[in-house]
Design a protein around this motif. Structure first.
Motif, PDB file in Angstrom:
ATOM      1  N   PRO A  64     -81.061 -13.531 -15.928  1.00  0.00           N
ATOM      2  CA  PRO A  64     -81.385 -12.896 -15.285  1.00  0.00           C
ATOM      3  C   PRO A  64     -79.993 -12.464 -14.098  1.00  0.00           C
ATOM      4  O   PRO A  64     -79.493 -11.872 -13.945  1.00  0.00           O
ATOM      5  CB  PRO A  64     -83.231 -12.946 -14.100  1.00  0.00           C
ATOM      6  CG  PRO A  64     -83.001 -14.269 -14.751  1.00  0.00           C
ATOM      7  CD  PRO A  64     -82.681 -14.445 -16.048  1.00  0.00           C
ATOM      8  N   ARG A  65     -79.301 -14.188 -14.094  1.00  0.00           N
ATOM      9  CA  ARG A  65     -78.564 -14.281 -13.786  1.00  0.00           C
ATOM     10  C   ARG A  65     -76.517 -13.933 -14.590  1.00  0.00           C
ATOM     11  O   ARG A  65     -76.460 -12.729 -13.603  1.00  0.00           O
ATOM     12  CB  ARG A  65     -78.492 -15.949 -12.838  1.00  0.00           C
ATOM     13  CG  ARG A  65     -76.702 -15.984 -12.874  1.00  0.00           C
ATOM     14  CD  ARG A  65     -76.507 -17.635 -12.405  1.00  0.00           C
ATOM     15  NE  ARG A  65     -76.852 -18.015 -12.686  1.00  0.00           N
ATOM     16  CZ  ARG A  65     -77.760 -18.980 -13.373  1.00  0.00           C
ATOM     17  NH1 ARG A  65     -79.086 -18.815 -12.786  1.00  0.00           N
ATOM     18  NH2 ARG A  65     -78.231 -20.165 -14.709  1.00  0.00           N
ATOM     19  N   SER A  66     -77.295 -14.084 -15.960  1.00  0.00           N
ATOM     20  CA  SER A  66     -75.787 -12.949 -16.888  1.00  0.00           C
ATOM     21  C   SER A  66     -75.681 -11.446 -16.376  1.00  0.00           C
ATOM     22  O   SER A  66     -75.371 -10.623 -16.406  1.00  0.00           O
ATOM     23  CB  SER A  66     -76.646 -13.438 -17.997  1.00  0.00           C
ATOM     24  OG  SER A  66     -75.449 -12.608 -18.914  1.00  0.00           O
ATOM     25  N   VAL A  67     -77.281 -10.709 -16.168  1.00  0.00           N
ATOM     26  CA  VAL A  67     -77.279  -9.251 -16.371  1.00  0.00           C
ATOM     27  C   VAL A  67     -76.459  -8.713 -15.019  1.00  0.00           C
ATOM     28  O   VAL A  67     -76.129  -7.961 -14.567  1.00  0.00           O
ATOM     29  CB  VAL A  67     -78.994  -8.845 -16.261  1.00  0.00           C
ATOM     30  CG1 VAL A  67     -79.353  -6.942 -16.093  1.00  0.00           C
ATOM     31  CG2 VAL A  67     -79.893  -9.306 -17.401  1.00  0.00           C
ATOM     32  N   LYS A  73     -69.705  -7.130 -12.767  1.00  0.00           N
ATOM     33  CA  LYS A  73     -68.811  -7.086 -13.543  1.00  0.00           C
ATOM     34  C   LYS A  73     -67.823  -5.908 -13.465  1.00  0.00           C
ATOM     35  O   LYS A  73     -66.767  -5.201 -13.280  1.00  0.00           O
ATOM     36  CB  LYS A  73     -68.180  -8.287 -14.745  1.00  0.00           C
ATOM     37  CG  LYS A  73     -67.876  -9.564 -14.597  1.00  0.00           C
ATOM     38  CD  LYS A  73     -68.245 -10.205 -15.456  1.00  0.00           C
ATOM     39  CE  LYS A  73     -68.199 -11.119 -15.512  1.00  0.00           C
ATOM     40  NZ  LYS A  73     -67.726 -12.513 -16.634  1.00  0.00           N
ATOM     41  N   ARG A  74     -68.588  -5.390 -14.673  1.00  0.00           N
ATOM     42  CA  ARG A  74     -68.707  -4.053 -14.531  1.00  0.00           C
ATOM     43  C   ARG A  74     -68.494  -3.024 -13.260  1.00  0.00           C
ATOM     44  O   ARG A  74     -67.789  -2.322 -13.100  1.00  0.00           O
ATOM     45  CB  ARG A  74     -70.291  -2.758 -14.812  1.00  0.00           C
ATOM     46  CG  ARG A  74     -70.114  -1.183 -15.195  1.00  0.00           C
ATOM     47  CD  ARG A  74     -70.940  -0.879 -16.021  1.00  0.00           C
ATOM     48  NE  ARG A  74     -72.502  -1.207 -15.616  1.00  0.00           N
ATOM     49  CZ  ARG A  74     -73.417  -2.391 -16.010  1.00  0.00           C
ATOM     50  NH1 ARG A  74     -73.024  -2.820 -16.707  1.00  0.00           N
ATOM     51  NH2 ARG A  74     -74.676  -1.755 -14.781  1.00  0.00           N
ATOM     52  N   GLU A  80     -62.152  -1.125  -9.616  1.00  0.00           N
ATOM     53  CA  GLU A  80     -59.851  -0.897  -9.844  1.00  0.00           C
ATOM     54  C   GLU A  80     -59.417  -0.175 -10.546  1.00  0.00           C
ATOM     55  O   GLU A  80     -58.437   0.516  -9.977  1.00  0.00           O
ATOM     56  CB  GLU A  80     -60.266  -2.597 -10.967  1.00  0.00           C
ATOM     57  CG  GLU A  80     -60.193  -3.335 -10.195  1.00  0.00           C
ATOM     58  CD  GLU A  80     -60.337  -4.876 -11.162  1.00  0.00           C
ATOM     59  OE1 GLU A  80     -60.576  -5.055 -12.701  1.00  0.00           O
ATOM     60  OE2 GLU A  80     -59.968  -6.043 -10.436  1.00  0.00           O
ATOM     61  N   ARG A  81     -60.789   0.849 -11.452  1.00  0.00           N
ATOM     62  CA  ARG A  81     -59.773   0.880 -12.147  1.00  0.00           C
ATOM     63  C   ARG A  81     -60.038   2.475 -10.792  1.00  0.00           C
ATOM     64  O   ARG A  81     -59.086   3.690 -10.896  1.00  0.00           O
ATOM     65  CB  ARG A  81     -61.165   1.827 -13.092  1.00  0.00           C
ATOM     66  CG  ARG A  81     -61.097   1.147 -14.445  1.00  0.00           C
ATOM     67  CD  ARG A  81     -61.414   1.758 -15.426  1.00  0.00           C
ATOM     68  NE  ARG A  81     -63.018   1.491 -15.436  1.00  0.00           N
ATOM     69  CZ  ARG A  81     -63.816   1.344 -15.642  1.00  0.00           C
ATOM     70  NH1 ARG A  81     -63.677  -0.128 -15.734  1.00  0.00           N
ATOM     71  NH2 ARG A  81     -64.799   1.132 -15.459  1.00  0.00           N
ATOM     72  N   LYS A  82     -60.632   3.151 -10.063  1.00  0.00           N
ATOM     73  CA  LYS A  82     -60.851   4.071  -8.725  1.00  0.00           C
ATOM     74  C   LYS A  82     -59.049   3.452  -8.315  1.00  0.00           C
ATOM     75  O   LYS A  82     -59.057   4.811  -7.986  1.00  0.00           O
ATOM     76  CB  LYS A  82     -62.046   4.127  -8.353  1.00  0.00           C
ATOM     77  CG  LYS A  82     -62.252   4.756  -7.100  1.00  0.00           C
ATOM     78  CD  LYS A  82     -63.369   4.424  -6.436  1.00  0.00           C
ATOM     79  CE  LYS A  82     -63.532   5.444  -5.560  1.00  0.00           C
ATOM     80  NZ  LYS A  82     -64.202   5.309  -4.614  1.00  0.00           N
TER      81      LYS A  82
END
Length: 214
Positions: A64-67, A73-74, A80-82
């Motif tokens: 769950p922590r990885s998710v 991160k997403r 950042e892209r915005k």
């Protein structure tokens, strides 16, 4: 040059740049907060995990922590892209505003000037006058000797700033008369490749940028 117009354009540009910087700063703060969220769960787990805990107890909560980390991160990447898109948009808009202001200043540089156009096609004269008027200039036309006396060119030359001649739509005698008169009265002589509207407008643009051919 219209200093009021230039001043307003400069004020608009400064306002846009300030707004761009504010938006970018907000996005950068969001990115920093999201990055902090990524690091916090890992630091918390390291602080509270028992040193002698079985491996299965340490690995169990990883999924769950990885998710959650992946989601953060997403979101960070999207922010950042915005931020980059917003920065690019603001820069492009500011560049367009600057180009518009420069073009307006260039046109203002021809305001009040008077030009003589010798030759060309009668059907184009009204359009040529409209183009000159858009630069704030006055255009006088001479048909190059078709119906008007070529000698009239000598009478008009002293009162104009520049003479345009489309080399494909003017008689040899009229062209020689214009060149001779321009030298005598020290007027700019601008030969045009043809009698089209675009050729004349390009010549005015070059003149507004200080590229007149003598």
């Amino acid at each position: 040059m219209n200093y009021v117009t230039a001043g307003r354009a400069e004020a608009v540009l400064k306002s846009m740049i300030a707004e761009r910087d504010r938006r970018i700063a907000d996005l950068e703060r969001q990115v920093a907060a999201l990055k902090k969220q990524i690091a916090t769960p890992q630091e918390t787990t390291a602080a509270v995990a028992p040193a002698a805990a079985p491996r299965v107890e340490i690995r169990a909560p990883q999924a769950p922590r990885s998710v959650e980390v992946t989601k953060i991160k997403r979101r960070t990447g999207e922010a950042e892209r915005k931020a980059m898109r917003e920065k690019h948009r603001q820069q492009q808009q500011a560049r367009q505003q600057t180009e518009t202001a420069d073009k307006a200043d260039g046109k203002a540089g021809l305001e009040g000037r008077s030009f003589l156009y010798v030759g060309g096609r009668d059907c184009q004269v009204a359009h040529l006058r409209q183009i000159a008027s858009s630069y704030g200039a006055n255009l006088i036309h001479h048909d190059g000797g078709l119906r008007e006396a070529v000698s009239r060119i000598d009478n008009v030359l002293p009162s104009v700033d520049c003479v345009f001649c489309p080399i494909d739509c003017i008689s040899h005698d009229a062209c020689i008369r214009v060149k001779t008169g321009c030298k005598k009265w020290e007027k700019a002589f601008v030969p045009l490749r043809n009698g089209s509207k675009s050729s004349f407008e390009r010549a005015l643009q070059s003149m507004s940028q200080g590229e007149t051919t003598q």
